[in-house]
Motif scaffolding. Structure first.
Motif, PDB file in Angstrom:
ATOM      1  N   HIS A   1      10.125   4.699   6.197  1.00 34.04           N
ATOM      2  CA  HIS A   1       9.704   5.343   4.955  1.00 34.04           C
ATOM      3  C   HIS A   1      10.143   4.535   3.733  1.00 34.04           C
ATOM      4  N   LEU A   2       9.321   4.610   2.692  1.00 31.01           N
ATOM      5  CA  LEU A   2       9.702   4.148   1.369  1.00 31.01           C
ATOM      6  C   LEU A   2      10.018   5.385   0.537  1.00 31.01           C
ATOM      7  N   SER A   3      11.138   5.361  -0.162  1.00 32.29           N
ATOM      8  CA  SER A   3      11.555   6.522  -0.942  1.00 32.29           C
ATOM      9  C   SER A   3      11.726   6.189  -2.417  1.00 32.29           C
ATOM     10  N   ALA A   4      11.644   7.234  -3.218  1.00 37.76           N
ATOM     11  CA  ALA A   4      11.927   7.145  -4.647  1.00 37.76           C
ATOM     12  C   ALA A   4      12.585   8.449  -5.073  1.00 37.76           C
TER      13      ALA A   4
ATOM     14  N   TYR B   1       0.834  -1.209   0.000  1.00 39.00           N
ATOM     15  CA  TYR B   1       0.000   0.000   0.000  1.00 39.00           C
ATOM     16  C   TYR B   1       0.869   1.260   0.000  1.00 39.00           C
ATOM     17  N   THR B   2       2.008   1.173   0.628  1.00 38.36           N
ATOM     18  CA  THR B   2       2.953   2.294   0.589  1.00 38.36           C
ATOM     19  C   THR B   2       3.563   2.424  -0.797  1.00 38.36           C
TER      20      THR B   2
ATOM     21  N   MET C   1       9.177  10.713  -0.478  1.00 40.52           N
ATOM     22  CA  MET C   1       9.147   9.814   0.671  1.00 40.52           C
ATOM     23  C   MET C   1       7.708   9.605   1.115  1.00 40.52           C
ATOM     24  N   GLU C   2       7.387   8.362   1.452  1.00 38.23           N
ATOM     25  CA  GLU C   2       6.077   8.030   2.001  1.00 38.23           C
ATOM     26  C   GLU C   2       6.283   7.183   3.248  1.00 38.23           C
ATOM     27  N   ARG C   3       5.644   7.598   4.337  1.00 40.81           N
ATOM     28  CA  ARG C   3       5.725   6.795   5.555  1.00 40.81           C
ATOM     29  C   ARG C   3       4.967   5.486   5.355  1.00 40.81           C
TER      30      ARG C   3
END
Length: 215
Positions: free
Chosen positions: A188-191, A14-15, A205-207
């Protein structure tokens, strides 16, 4: 064409969907640095989604991470779940046998790196001695190396080792950008967005959301 490069996902489906909203489909090449599975609770969904993206956008690049490599070894060697690391055995509980073997074959065929004129992407990076970098059982391999990296004449993008700051970190001396920001630790997931010249344009960044966490 620009590049949209995603860090270690670790089962955070979902993240992942949230971070991909920043991707300009059809305008940017999508690249993943590996470690799609384990730690988060939705590994099967992550792999399914990424494989669909590869079908829809054939220029998508999926690098093999150490977690994919180890899962393939476990299955091909008929390792019993009780003898696996907890992350792996827990992931397998969500798989049917048919789907598992399809995904294992996909994981087995993933490349160790992607390279062009401006970027070099691998899971853990090329060690500074350029030593046994593709020897998959070696700790010096681009699958699992942790340490000083080789400086290249192009930007090296890696994951594998979560950054201390919890944000993507650029090592100017080595020209290396680490984008593992701890999705596997529920951080966090980052791109990142890299332009055609190999320069960083944007960071996202998404928590990690609760739906991706084990209780």
């Amino acid at each position: 064409m620009n590049y949209f490069i995603v860090g270690d996902v670790h089962g955070c489906f979902y993240t992942l969907k949230k971070i991909l909203k920043h991707w300009k489909k059809g305008e940017e090449q999508l690249i993943f640095v590996g470690d799609y599975i384990n730690k988060g609770r939705n590994s099967k969904d992550v792999v399914f989604h990424i494989r669909k993206l590869c079908e829809t956008y054939p220029d998508t690049v999926c690098i093999k991470g150490n977690h994919e490599y180890k899962m393939v070894k476990y299955i091909r060697e008929n390792t019993q779940p009780s003898q696996m690391k907890d992350n792996y055995s827990r992931t397998l509980k969500y798989y049917s046998m048919k789907l598992l073997h399809q995904d294992i074959e996909w994981m087995h065929c993933l490349p160790l790196y992607y390279e062009n004129d401006v970027i070099y992407v691998s899971h853990a990076g090329v060690n500074w001695l350029n030593f046994r970098k593709f020897s998959t059982e070696s700790s010096w391999c681009v699958l699992r190396y942790r340490g000083k990296l080789k400086r290249m004449n192009k930007l090296q993008v890696i994951g594998h080792t979560p950054t201390e700051s919890g944000k993507p970190e650029y090592d100017k001396k080595r020209n290396v950008l680490n984008i593992d920001t701890g999705a596997g630790n529920y951080e966090h997931l980052s791109a990142i967005r890299i332009n055609k010249h190999g320069k960083l344009v944007d960071t996202f960044m998404e928590r990690v959301v609760d739906e991706d966490k084990y209780e």
